[in-house]
Design an enzyme around this catalytic site. Structure first.
Site, PDB file in Angstrom:
ATOM      1  NE  ARG A  56      -3.081   0.258   3.206  1.00 28.45           N
ATOM      2  CZ  ARG A  56      -2.465   0.518   4.374  1.00 28.45           C
ATOM      3  NH1 ARG A  56      -1.846   1.670   4.549  1.00 28.45           N
ATOM      4  NH2 ARG A  56      -2.480  -0.363   5.347  1.00 28.45           N
ATOM      5  CE1 TYR A 108     -16.457   9.663 -17.161  1.00 25.64           C
ATOM      6  CE2 TYR A 108     -16.023   9.913 -14.821  1.00 25.64           C
ATOM      7  CZ  TYR A 108     -16.381   9.126 -15.892  1.00 25.64           C
ATOM      8  OH  TYR A 108     -16.667   7.801 -15.700  1.00 25.64           O
ATOM      9  CG  ASP A 180      -9.411  14.898 -16.174  1.00 26.46           C
ATOM     10  OD1 ASP A 180      -8.675  14.258 -16.955  1.00 26.46           O
ATOM     11  OD2 ASP A 180     -10.427  14.406 -15.645  1.00 26.46           O
ATOM     12  CE  LYS A 205     -12.235   6.599 -19.049  1.00 28.50           C
ATOM     13  NZ  LYS A 205     -12.595   7.894 -18.509  1.00 28.50           N
TER      14      LYS A 205
HETATM   15  C1  LIG Z   1     -13.098   8.373 -17.311  1.00 26.16           C
HETATM   16  C2  LIG Z   1     -12.731   9.705 -16.853  1.00 26.16           C
HETATM   17  C3  LIG Z   1     -12.531   9.969 -15.497  1.00 26.16           C
HETATM   18  C4  LIG Z   1     -12.746   8.905 -14.436  1.00 26.16           C
HETATM   19  O1  LIG Z   1     -11.809   7.886 -14.507  1.00 26.16           O
HETATM   20  P1  LIG Z   1     -12.086   6.348 -14.100  1.00 26.16           P
HETATM   21  O2  LIG Z   1     -10.803   5.692 -14.430  1.00 26.16           O
HETATM   22  O3  LIG Z   1     -13.256   5.883 -14.902  1.00 26.16           O
HETATM   23  O4  LIG Z   1     -12.384   6.349 -12.630  1.00 26.16           O
HETATM   24  C5  LIG Z   1     -12.139  11.242 -15.134  1.00 26.16           C
HETATM   25  N1  LIG Z   1     -11.951  12.216 -16.056  1.00 26.16           N
HETATM   26  C6  LIG Z   1     -12.144  11.992 -17.362  1.00 26.16           C
HETATM   27  C7  LIG Z   1     -11.912  13.104 -18.339  1.00 26.16           C
HETATM   28  C8  LIG Z   1     -12.540  10.736 -17.809  1.00 26.16           C
HETATM   29  O5  LIG Z   1     -12.739  10.537 -19.116  1.00 26.16           O
END
Ligand SMILES: *Cc1c(COP(=O)(O)O)cnc(C)c1O
Length: 387
Positions: A56, A108, A180, A205
């Site tokens: 962890r 998101y 982000d 992604k």
């Molecule tokens: C998918 C996504 C998230 C969340 O991520 P997860 O891996 O699904 O928890 C946050 N920001 C953006 C822009 C995303 O496309």
């Protein structure tokens, strides 16, 4: 785009993604970095450690993917989490009751839900604003504003925010900027270089790239911020597992070939959609008529592979979703397979209708995450589904 690595060597980002942090396992020479599937680590003696105590806190495979992310984003420290949401939640834990955060109004849906349903009740205030409009953003700032959290391009309307302008404004007021960077990835955009304090990713992604792993990352330069994030990471424990760390490492190696091909396809598809009489509007950052085209060009080396579009007749939406054969109707993005999403009922269902209507996430809007298939095959599939 040429960058220097820690040893002063000139390496381009295309090389950096292949070679990662350590590049290979120094213990054995293994070219594929090993999966250290161990929860705990033997101490050589009292008050002695190999550098690893308990997974962890740190694990060699996770450390390799964290160092790789720091390396790619030109950051000093990176942290890997079990999902993008776990990473964003960790960032929110940095703030205290009474503090105010300005957020992109188009973002998101899960992020919106986390802020509104979880963190609001701990006394953190949020304002949602079009972060592509600097005056609107400025008007939202308050005495207690502690951070600006934004996406660029935004999900799903592909609005572009000027990272440098926002970070300069924020720095003067002692406000943290959080970007982000999921859509563009460090291959095309490096927010820390443009002055941002924190970069966050859904590694699920483009970084993973194969729709097989959930992951999240935070990258920072400041050591104090890094220490606070490390404390939350090890205390809350939403860490990325050794196996998932390895899958993301493997995914990142092909990031540049995947995303460049996805972008090439996206440009072809965006042009095709534009001339289609059933399509009302195409939102793609790579089209010169897109509102954010110039700013994106200034701050990023690519346009990405995310396209949103509206159809003139909303009845066509159901038809498309039922008739597509190659393209899959599924949530998520960034993988090698082309996916189509209906944001209103999927990724953005958590956002109230009033807000959705204002930003344009309506019943006519579809979002494509363009994959690496042959572009003509994708277009043919859209053509038959829309026909
Ligand atoms: C998918 C996504 C998230 C969340 O991520 P997860 O891996 O699904 O928890 C946050 N920001 C953006 C822009 C995303 O496309």
């Amino acid at each position: 785009m040429v960058v220097f690595d820690g040893n002063g060597r000139k390496l381009s980002i295309e090389t950096k993604v292949v070679h990662g942090g350590k590049y290979y396992d120094p213990q054995t020479g293994a070219v594929s970095f090993p999966i250290y599937q161990s929860a705990t680590f033997r101490h050589p003696g009292l008050n002695q450690t190999t550098g690893y105590d308990y997974s962890r806190l740190q694990n060699p495979t996770r450390e390799e993917v964290e160092n790789t992310l720091a390396y790619l984003e030109n950051g000093n420290f990176a942290f890997a989490f079990s999902s993008g949401m776990a990473a964003i939640s960790t960032i929110l834990s940095l703030f205290a009751p009474g503090q105010h955060i300005v957020v992109s109004d188009d973002l998101y849906g899960g992020t919106y839900r986390l802020f509104e349903e979880v963190y609001k009740k701990y006394g953190i205030e949020f304002s949602y604003v079009d972060t592509s409009k600097i005056e609107e953003l400025e008007n939202c700032l308050k005495e207690n504003t502690a951070a600006i959290f934004f996406e660029t391009p935004t999900n799903p309307m592909m609005k572009v925010a000027d990272i440098k302008l926002i970070t300069e404004l924020a720095k003067n007021l002692n406000i943290l900027t959080i970007v982000d960077n999921t859509f563009h990835t460090p291959l095309y955009q490096k927010p820390l270089d443009l002055g941002a304090d924190i970069v966050v990713h859904s590694g699920t992604k483009y970084l993973g790239g194969h729709n097989d792993t959930l992951a999240g990352f935070i990258v920072v330069n400041d050591i104090n911020l890094a220490e606070r994030i490390k404390l939350i990471q090890k205390s809350e424990g939403a860490v990325l597992s050794p196996f998932d760390s390895w899958l993301i490492l493997r995914g990142i190696k092909t990031l540049s070939v995947r995303l460049n091909k996805q972008q090439e396809n996206a440009l072809e598809i965006a042009h095709w959609l534009k001339q289609n009489e059933k399509v009302e509007k195409v939102y793609y950052v790579g089209l010169p008529e897109h509102d954010g085209y110039e700013i994106n060009k200034k701050q990023a080396s690519g346009f990405g592979a995310m396209i949103s579009f509206t159809v003139k007749d909303s009845a066509l939406v159901e038809r498309i979703l039922e008739r597509i054969e190659l393209i899959m109707f599924a949530e998520s993005l960034g993988g090698v397979e082309t996916l189509i999403t209906y944001p209103m009922i999927q990724t953005h269902a958590a956002i109230p209708k009033k807000v959705r209507d204002r930003i344009g996430v309506n019943e006519n809007l579809l979002r494509l995450s363009v994959g690496i298939e042959n572009d003509e095959d994708i277009i043919k599939d859209l053509e038959q589904a829309m026909g």
